[in-house]
Design an enzyme around this catalytic site. Structure first.
Site, short mmCIF file in Angstrom:
data_model
loop_
_atom_site.label_atom_id
_atom_site.label_comp_id
_atom_site.label_asym_id
_atom_site.label_seq_id
_atom_site.Cartn_x
_atom_site.Cartn_y
_atom_site.Cartn_z
N ARG A 1 -1.21 -9.52 -0.15
CA ARG A 1 0.23 -9.76 -0.27
C ARG A 1 0.71 -10.45 1.00
NH1 ARG A 1 3.67 -4.79 0.47
NH2 ARG A 1 4.19 -5.87 2.40
N TYR B 1 5.13 -3.83 10.39
CA TYR B 1 4.06 -2.84 10.15
C TYR B 1 2.67 -3.42 10.05
CZ TYR B 1 5.53 -4.16 5.35
OH TYR B 1 5.89 -4.84 4.23
N HIS C 1 6.94 -6.70 0.84
CA HIS C 1 6.96 -6.05 -0.48
C HIS C 1 8.05 -6.69 -1.33
CE1 HIS C 1 7.41 -3.05 -3.59
NE2 HIS C 1 8.64 -2.82 -3.20
#
Lengths: 324, 380
Positions: B273, B286, B277
């Site tokens: 990804r 993160y 998100h």
């Protein structure tokens, strides 16, 4: 006309509808060869085979999740959740999925699943075989909630539920599964969802109840009548949509209301009934609305008769409300 | 990610921890691999589809940043997973998507107009403004309504597959989910039912490494996700998720098995990804940005382009024409979607039930008669 108990009436309705409509399938734990732990699906496996009467793995979320998928494809699944106490693993599938599929897809995907589940106490089953979780489902837009009290209604309401286009939580009063007997036509008939029934006419107090509590209330009424009281009893039969007209007509006549259910009191279905009556018939009321319910404790094992509304507790509420 | 020179299996492997790949990074078919035969026309249609997802994502993420769109979720770097699944199905098969597979819907015929109207929740939104952006539903394409709670579609897909068998049809179900969903009970319950009932269902796990901020290592201690299939009595295949040809091969095999009554398959597509998100999170908070750069070098669209070059199918002119067509269609869809108002307030009460019950009829009347906000449109 044969005399059936509620289990036989449910079984008869399932058999009739499975014969009539090849889209109807039954699935759940032990519902196949064994015919269900209460025998409600007895004989169906032999008659309709394993494709239409499915013994599933032991997972309620899978039973309801797959039932939703079957309904999406065009079948009419009637899953059984063995005890209402075991329905919570399927809660997300029921509340977030089943109830919302039609709405969230803009009307593209109806999910006509009828979930049958025995509920309620009085069978010495302890906390995990006695609960009455109906309020959770009434509070979920998109679900209809139906609770019959007798064999005749069980057959007619179940047939209506399966023939409808909406998801239905069909809760069966297991304490009176075998005890409640009555004449049930062998023919096809339906009882419309959303119609309450006056099961005892009276003038003094309106007694609102459903499921197994109807029998408790009938006993209570006899006790109260023996002392000269004259209660009217309404068997709601459908909690959602509620037959407000039948309830309000009675309340306007009697001016007094007692509500009985097994579930805990706080935010129980009685709270909604009391609020609805207060909103629409406050000026007809001659006494505070009384609730006779299970207590706000987990369902106890040894002390279940203390917990459950008894005929004496209901009779006392009738008398107090009538003489307020 | 496949490291340079990492050995790959040459046929769909029996060992679900082994990555299956057909195309190398330069678009060559690896030696000894039997590649599926994809006709020229389909190769180009797939390329156009990949490009459409990329261009739409780029544009709509910008739109979200400009405040013109409430929310968006992009698929950048994972586009091959959409089309590898889509290509292997026929129209009567059903797709149970999660929220990151718009390419599947496009492949089946979902227009950019419908797609954009859904994002805006306007009066022509196919789901009537009922869900937040990217929660599409297209019954006419057997593309089932998307739900936000992760994994719920998994047992539903199994149920649909069971229903197809019960109805004596040979339609199959294809269900998509991210690797995070394999931690849910729904995944295990769905896999188990599918195994027991031999349901014609393909479980497609997009292992993109991240579930919001939670890395793949925090979802499972097993070496692959594909290996989980073994416990449910079905084959599990780990495929290079940035290799469209390999995904097509694995999917064609799984669909063939399902249609023949041989049961379900779990496919794990190893991908990444590259974006957040959703438009609501910043992945730099993160994870290490160099990780992203490494995966950018493995771009699935670029690999497919190189493959098409080898087949003498690709040209800059063709690419430019596709890009122009997609952009024109997108701009027209946007202009149209932004010009439309919200659905009528009355529609809020529709589709709760098949028919409007009395209590909802009363509440509808109350809503219409009562004080109402100046704009009923809360979306953006």
């Amino acid at each position: 006309m044969p005399v059936y108990n509620i289990i036989q009436a449910v079984n008869d309705a399932l058999r009739l509808e499975m014969k009539r409509d090849p889209r109807v399938v039954v699935l759940g734990e032990d519902v196949g060869k064994f015919g269900g732990v209460f025998r409600a699906t007895s004989g169906l496996y032999d008659e309709f085979g394993p494709d239409r009467v499915m013994d599933t793995p032991l997972a309620e979320s899978g039973i309801i999740g797959t039932a939703i998928g079957m309904a999406l494809y065009g079948l009419k699944p009637v899953p059984e959740i063995q005890f209402a106490d075991f329905i919570y693993p399927a809660y997300d599938q029921i509340v977030n999925e089943l109830a919302k599929f039609r709405y969230r897809s803009g009307g593209q995907y109806p999910t006509p699943v009828v979930i049958r589940t025995p509920y309620g106490g009085g069978i010495r089953g302890g906390h995990y075989h006695s609960q009455s979780p109906e309020a959770y489902f009434v509070h979920t837009p998109g679900l209809k909630v139906v609770i019959p009290s007798n064999p005749y209604d069980a057959k007619g309401l179940l047939l209506s539920a399966i023939r409808g286009e909406d998801p239905v939580i069909f809760m069966e009063p297991k304490r009176v599964y075998r005890a409640a007997k009555g004449e049930v036509p062998e023919d096809d008939y339906t009882i419309p969802i959303g119609q309450a029934k006056i099961v005892r006419e009276g003038s003094q107090v309106t007694l609102l109840c459903y499921g197994a509590m109807v029998h408790t209330c009938m006993e209570a009424a006899e006790k109260a009548a023996a002392e000269g009281f004259d209660p009217e009893i309404i068997d709601l039969r459908t909690l959602l949509p509620l037959d407000t007209e039948t309830v309000l007509q009675s309340v306007r006549k009697t001016g007094r209301v007692v509500i009985a259910h097994e579930a805990p009191r706080t935010c129980g279905y009685g709270a909604e009934l009391a609020a609805m009556i207060a909103e629409r018939a406050l000026l007809s009321l001659e006494a505070p609305i009384a609730r006779v319910t299970g207590f706000d404790t987990p369902f106890p094992y040894t002390l279940e008769n203390e917990y459950l509304p008894s005929p004496d507790r209901v009779a006392q509420a009738i008398k107090q409300t009538a003489t307020y | 990610m496949l490291a340079k020179g990492q050995p790959v299996s040459v046929s769909p492997p029996r060992n679900p921890d082994e990555v299956f790949s057909i195309l190398d990074e330069d678009g060559n078919v690896r030696k000894g691999v039997r590649a599926p035969e994809v006709p020229d026309e389909a190769c180009l249609k797939l390329y156009r589809g990949l490009l459409q997802v990329r261009l739409v994502d780029d544009r709509y993420m910008k739109l979200q940043r400009q405040g013109r769109l409430g929310f968006y979720m992009q698929s950048t770097g994972e586009e091959a997973t959409h089309f590898g699944g889509a290509y292997a199905l026929r129209d009567s098969d059903w797709v149970f998507p999660s929220y990151r597979e718009p390419g599947l819907a496009f492949w089946r015929g979902y227009s950019l107009t419908d797609f954009t109207n859904q994002l805006f929740g306007n009066c022509e939104d196919p789901v009537k403004g009922r869900q937040m952006p990217v929660h599409h539903s297209a019954r006419w394409l057997n593309f089932v309504s998307i739900s936000s709670p992760v994994g719920t579609q998994i047992p539903q897909a199994v149920g649909m597959a069971m229903a197809a068998r019960i109805s004596k049809k040979d339609d199959v179900a294809l269900v998509y989910f991210g690797e995070g969903a394999t931690s849910t009970g729904q995944f295990h319950v769905g896999m188990n039912f599918a195994g027991v009932f031999k349901a014609p269902c393909i479980f497609f796990c997009r292992n993109n490494g991240w579930a919001i901020s939670t890395s793949r290592e925090k979802q499972t201690a097993s070496k692959s996700f594909a290996v989980k299939a073994l416990a449910y009595g079905m084959p599990g295949v780990l495929v290079d998720g940035n290799d469209l040809l390999a995904i097509i091969a694995v999917m064609e095999d799984a669909v063939k098995r399902a249609r023949a009554g041989e049961g379900p398959t779990l496919v794990e597509a190893l991908t990444y990804r590259r974006g957040g998100h959703s438009s609501s999170d910043d992945p730099n908070a993160y994870r290490d940005p160099t990780e992203v750069a490494a995966w950018e070098a493995q771009d699935p669209i670029e690999r497919w382009r190189r493959y098409l070059v080898k087949r003498n199918l690709w040209s800059q002119e063709l690419h430019d024409r596709y890009a122009q067509e997609i952009t024109d269609e997108m701009m027209a869809a946007l202009k149209h979607a932004e010009s439309l108002g919200p659905p009528p307030v009355e529609s809020m009460f529709d589709d709760v039930f098949a028919e409007l019950p009395p209590h909802l009829a009363e509440q509808k009347a109350e809503c219409l008669a009562g004080p109402r906000p100046k704009s009923g449109h809360g979306g953006h």
